[in-house]
Scaffold this active site. Structure first.
Site, PDB file in Angstrom:
ATOM      1  N   LYS A 257       3.560 -31.388  18.842  1.00 25.91           N
ATOM      2  CA  LYS A 257       2.855 -31.944  17.673  1.00 25.91           C
ATOM      3  C   LYS A 257       3.870 -32.696  16.823  1.00 25.91           C
ATOM      4  CE  LYS A 257      -1.418 -31.739  16.153  1.00 25.91           C
ATOM      5  NZ  LYS A 257      -2.633 -31.557  16.967  1.00 25.91           N
TER       6      LYS A 257
HETATM    7  P1  NAD Z   1      -9.246 -37.116  10.102  1.00 23.66           P
HETATM    8  O1  NAD Z   1      -8.076 -37.540   9.306  1.00 23.66           O
HETATM    9  O2  NAD Z   1      -9.941 -38.104  10.963  1.00 23.66           O
HETATM   10  O3  NAD Z   1     -10.352 -36.451   9.154  1.00 23.66           O
HETATM   11  C1  NAD Z   1     -10.066 -35.374   8.304  1.00 23.66           C
HETATM   12  C2  NAD Z   1     -11.315 -35.142   7.432  1.00 23.66           C
HETATM   13  O4  NAD Z   1     -11.089 -33.978   6.619  1.00 23.66           O
HETATM   14  C3  NAD Z   1     -11.610 -36.284   6.451  1.00 23.66           C
HETATM   15  O5  NAD Z   1     -13.002 -36.439   6.337  1.00 23.66           O
HETATM   16  C4  NAD Z   1     -11.038 -35.775   5.134  1.00 23.66           C
HETATM   17  O6  NAD Z   1     -11.674 -36.346   3.997  1.00 23.66           O
HETATM   18  C5  NAD Z   1     -11.365 -34.306   5.259  1.00 23.66           C
HETATM   19  N1  NAD Z   1     -10.517 -33.458   4.408  1.00 23.66           N
HETATM   20  C6  NAD Z   1      -9.206 -33.583   4.138  1.00 23.66           C
HETATM   21  N2  NAD Z   1      -8.816 -32.617   3.281  1.00 23.66           N
HETATM   22  C7  NAD Z   1      -9.908 -31.872   3.026  1.00 23.66           C
HETATM   23  C8  NAD Z   1     -10.166 -30.734   2.227  1.00 23.66           C
HETATM   24  N3  NAD Z   1      -9.183 -30.167   1.502  1.00 23.66           N
HETATM   25  N4  NAD Z   1     -11.418 -30.226   2.202  1.00 23.66           N
HETATM   26  C9  NAD Z   1     -12.403 -30.792   2.931  1.00 23.66           C
HETATM   27  N5  NAD Z   1     -12.239 -31.886   3.714  1.00 23.66           N
HETATM   28  C10 NAD Z   1     -11.001 -32.398   3.749  1.00 23.66           C
HETATM   29  O7  NAD Z   1      -8.713 -35.871  10.982  1.00 23.66           O
HETATM   30  P2  NAD Z   1      -9.328 -35.327  12.350  1.00 23.66           P
HETATM   31  O8  NAD Z   1      -8.645 -36.007  13.467  1.00 23.66           O
HETATM   32  O9  NAD Z   1     -10.806 -35.312  12.248  1.00 23.66           O
HETATM   33  O10 NAD Z   1      -8.774 -33.827  12.347  1.00 23.66           O
HETATM   34  C11 NAD Z   1      -9.453 -32.766  11.686  1.00 23.66           C
HETATM   35  C12 NAD Z   1      -8.965 -31.438  12.260  1.00 23.66           C
HETATM   36  O11 NAD Z   1      -9.221 -31.397  13.665  1.00 23.66           O
HETATM   37  C13 NAD Z   1      -7.490 -31.180  12.107  1.00 23.66           C
HETATM   38  O12 NAD Z   1      -7.264 -29.799  11.939  1.00 23.66           O
HETATM   39  C14 NAD Z   1      -6.926 -31.638  13.453  1.00 23.66           C
HETATM   40  O13 NAD Z   1      -5.674 -31.037  13.758  1.00 23.66           O
HETATM   41  C15 NAD Z   1      -8.005 -31.146  14.372  1.00 23.66           C
HETATM   42  N6  NAD Z   1      -8.053 -31.805  15.672  1.00 23.66           N
HETATM   43  C16 NAD Z   1      -8.191 -33.151  15.783  1.00 23.66           C
HETATM   44  C17 NAD Z   1      -8.301 -33.736  17.037  1.00 23.66           C
HETATM   45  C18 NAD Z   1      -8.539 -35.216  17.234  1.00 23.66           C
HETATM   46  O14 NAD Z   1      -8.808 -35.614  18.366  1.00 23.66           O
HETATM   47  N7  NAD Z   1      -8.485 -36.032  16.216  1.00 23.66           N
HETATM   48  C19 NAD Z   1      -8.224 -32.934  18.188  1.00 23.66           C
HETATM   49  C20 NAD Z   1      -8.107 -31.567  18.040  1.00 23.66           C
HETATM   50  C21 NAD Z   1      -8.036 -31.018  16.777  1.00 23.66           C
END
Ligand code: NAD
Length: 347
Positions: free
Chosen positions: A106
């Site tokens: 990561k």
């Molecule tokens: P992103 O940046 O696309 O979206 C994050 C979302 O969370 C946004 O809508 C933001 O406004 C919201 N957010 C941020 N802080 C917040 C808070 N304090 N309270 C509520 N909402 C909040 O990120 P993502 O890629 O969707 O990732 C989200 C989660 O999923 C993370 O934990 C990431 O590690 C995990 N993840 C992502 C992927 C991927 O393919 N992108 C894969 C596996 C896991």
């Protein structure tokens, strides 16, 4: 005792519990308890106003026994080495669980992308990639999008890497634009994976998706796709939220309207056909499925006993603390763990 919400200590305690259940050889356990390699980078960036800012970034490679290490990169103001270590470890388990030939890694940069222009983000990403040249590569370590990074970020990484080696290397990143060799469906894959996992669980419980009431925290790559796709699968999405707050409609949100409102205003609050709610309220709503898909440590001993959903489907990495997990176990609340629930993207 106060609750420990240090992500890496949580990850190690989870591992210790499983290692003991498996009677894992102590030597193997000691290897897997720690990341294989850790890197810290200082990233000087010329800002638009001519000033210079130095950002700090990390890349942690937890394990590569099963193949090159693989894992996303985050741009976030509260990123820490320990969060990146935990996320790298969880990637190792995720790739192993899905039986794909990768290890776990990561990356993260401490920055607030919302305060940065496209030019500043591009210069930071390209400089970061230059620093990463010695550790990433198709056979070594392959970054992907995560919080606040996307296909554009991957394109900058791929281009900078390719310029340095003198030929195009699309396989140095995943999650890149389709025009550069990216995979069709990657944008929705993590959210789609969450929906598949929920569908399978409901089937296992002899239930159907139709009318199941769902609340989703986070409306980015994972949460936005999960909310849209689970509604298409027949569920009633009653609430969604982003970092600014959430919206709620007891009879189900019109997801097409929500997506269009979010696209226009950049946030969810203020959607005319729903009530504004806080993120804390969303987590505690009366619903069947809760999908925390924002950041880690959202459900702790502080609020676990008030969660009313029957299933928690972990779209985010590490949204539930160990103490909250214990509360859920006592309450017979079903958790689909992150490394299964959000494995669609890497798969
Ligand atoms: P992103 O940046 O696309 O979206 C994050 C979302 O969370 C946004 O809508 C933001 O406004 C919201 N957010 C941020 N802080 C917040 C808070 N304090 N309270 C509520 N909402 C909040 O990120 P993502 O890629 O969707 O990732 C989200 C989660 O999923 C993370 O934990 C990431 O590690 C995990 N993840 C992502 C992927 C991927 O393919 N992108 C894969 C596996 C896991």
């Amino acid at each position: 005792m106060t609750e420990n919400v240090n992500a890496f200590e949580i990850a190690q305690r989870q591992f210790d519990g499983v290692a003991s259940q498996l009677n894992l050889d102590p030597y193997v356990a000691e290897v897997l308890r720690w990341p294989m390699r850790e890197f810290k980078f200082q990233i000087p960036v010329r800002m638009d106003d001519g000033s210079m800012q130095v950002f700090t970034g990390y890349r942690v490679q937890h394990n590569d026994a099963r193949g090159p290490s693989k894992g996303g990169i985050r741009f976030h103001p509260s990123e820490t080495l320990d969060t990146v270590r935990a996320l790298a470890m969880w990637m190792t388990w995720k790739c192993a669980l899905m039986d794909i030939p990768f290890g776990g890694a990561k990356g993260g940069v401490i920055c607030n992308p919302r305060d940065m222009s496209m030019g500043e983000l591009e210069r930071m990403t390209r400089r970061l990639t230059s620093e990463w040249m010695i550790i990433i590569g198709p056979n070594e370590d392959i970054p992907a999008p995560d919080v606040n990074t996307n296909a554009q970020t991957m394109a900058w990484i791929m281009d900078t890497y390719s310029m340095s080696v003198g030929h195009s290397v699309p396989s140095v990143v995943t999650g890149k634009p389709i025009a550069l060799g990216g995979s069709k469906g990657r944008e929705d894959a993590t959210g789609q994976g969450c929906v598949c996992a929920i569908l399978e669980l409901l089937k296992h419980q002899g239930k159907k998706m139709d009318g199941v009431r769902v609340a989703v925290q986070g409306f980015g790559n994972v949460g936005g796709a999960a909310a849209r796709l689970i509604a298409q699968a027949g569920a009633n999405v009653v609430a969604v939220s982003d970092m600014y707050g959430g919206i709620y409609c007891a009879t189900g949100l019109d997801m097409a309207g929500v997506v269009s409102h979010h696209r226009k205003t950049g946030r969810l609050s203020g959607f005319a056909e729903a009530d504004d709610i806080s993120n804390a309220e969303l987590l505690e709503l009366d619903c069947d499925v809760l999908i925390p898909a924002a950041l880690g440590n959202q459900i702790t001993s502080q609020n676990a006993s008030r969660i009313r959903a029957k299933i928690v489907a972990e779209g985010a990495n590490g949204p539930t603390s160990r103490e909250a997990d214990e509360v859920f176990k006592q309450r017979n609340l079903f958790v689909i763990p992150d490394f299964l629930c959000n494995a669609g993207g890497v798969t």
